[in-house]
Scaffold this active site. Structure first.
Site, mmCIF file in Angstrom:
data_model
loop_
_atom_site.group_PDB
_atom_site.id
_atom_site.type_symbol
_atom_site.label_atom_id
_atom_site.label_comp_id
_atom_site.label_asym_id
_atom_site.label_seq_id
_atom_site.Cartn_x
_atom_site.Cartn_y
_atom_site.Cartn_z
ATOM 1 C CG ASP A 83 31.839 24.994 45.826
ATOM 2 O OD1 ASP A 83 33.078 24.459 46.355
ATOM 3 O OD2 ASP A 83 31.547 24.667 44.635
ATOM 4 C CG ASP A 92 38.632 23.972 38.890
ATOM 5 O OD1 ASP A 92 38.584 23.113 39.602
ATOM 6 O OD2 ASP A 92 38.753 25.247 39.185
#
Length: 251
Positions: A130, A11
């Site tokens: 997600d 990330d």
């Protein structure tokens, strides 16, 4: 037998690799290009870079990073975050990325999946989903897990595959960063339901977790972050463990 893939996830925020727990409490863990080189040397099969920068400037930094990664690495890498149009995807692919990952933008405009797949091919399109299990249903979230959408995991995954996604990256928000194991039953349902590869994300904590994932045919690849960033699991040792337990991996 197709080899199972091990995929570190990085990330990236304003040019730095960060990691949190349950999508919160981000901490810096290193330079994304240097980490990518390290993982390539360790035997990673692919990498995923996700731009979580909230600013236009941060996205510009990310594109420069993608070019540097492409010049540095000799393994495939996927990029995601901030891709809202065919032009955005084109810019990242032209910068050297091998695939693009769509999440919130695909929920906002599902036809984006069709358009990118039509121009570049399904093999270039990963849809990241997600989801969190709430009131007996897997609810889909956008905006880095901050915004619930009126979509259910399985029907959304079906639609993504029908529109031309080449892979589904499913992250269990409930298990993200917890190191308690993957969401095995849900992943197996997805894997049995779809004809495209499933990448498992969320919950990796031990080599045994990866072994359970693959020996039970829950996914085609496993993605993890903190256990790799903090050297709690070394990729070569993980692959040796998997091979010793009958899992096909590239050594």
């Amino acid at each position: 037998m197709v080899a199972k893939r091990i995929i570190p996830c990085l990330d990236v925020h304003e040019g730095k690799t960060v990691k949190g727990i349950n999508f919160l409490n981000l901490a810096e863990v290193g330079d994304p290009v240097e980490l990518g080189r390290f993982y390539s040397d360790e035997g990673a099969d692919e990498l995923v870079y996700l731009d979580i920068s909230a600013t236009h400037e941060g996205q510009g930094i990310f594109r420069k990073m993608v070019k540097n990664v492409a010049l540095t690495l000799n393994i495939p890498f996927t990029v995601g975050g901030g891709i809202r149009s065919l032009d955005d995807a084109a810019a990242l692919l032209d910068s050297g990325a091998d695939k693009v990952s769509l999440n919130s933008a695909a929920l906002d405009d599902p036809s984006l999946i069709d358009r990118i797949a039509a121009v570049y091919g399904s093999q270039f399109v990963v849809v990241a989903i997600d989801a969190s299990f709430r009131s007996g249903v897997w609810r889909v979230f956008a905006k880095g897990g901050r915004e619930e959408r009126p979509r259910e995991l399985f029907e959304w995954a079906d639609e993504c595959a029908a529109r031309g996604a080449g892979e589904i990256l499913f992250t269990s928000m409930d298990r993200d960063g917890t190191k308690e194991g993957f969401e095995y039953a849900t992943l197996k349902t997805l894997n049995n339901r779809l004809s495209i590869p499933i990448i498992a994300s969320g919950g990796a904590g031990t080599k045994e977790h990866f072994g359970e994932l693959f020996t039970n045919h829950c996914a085609d690849a496993a993605l993890a972050a903190s256990v790799f960033h903090r050297r709690e699991i070394r990729i070569r040792e993980l692959k040796d463990y998997l091979a010793a337990n009958g899992v096909s991996v590239r050594l």
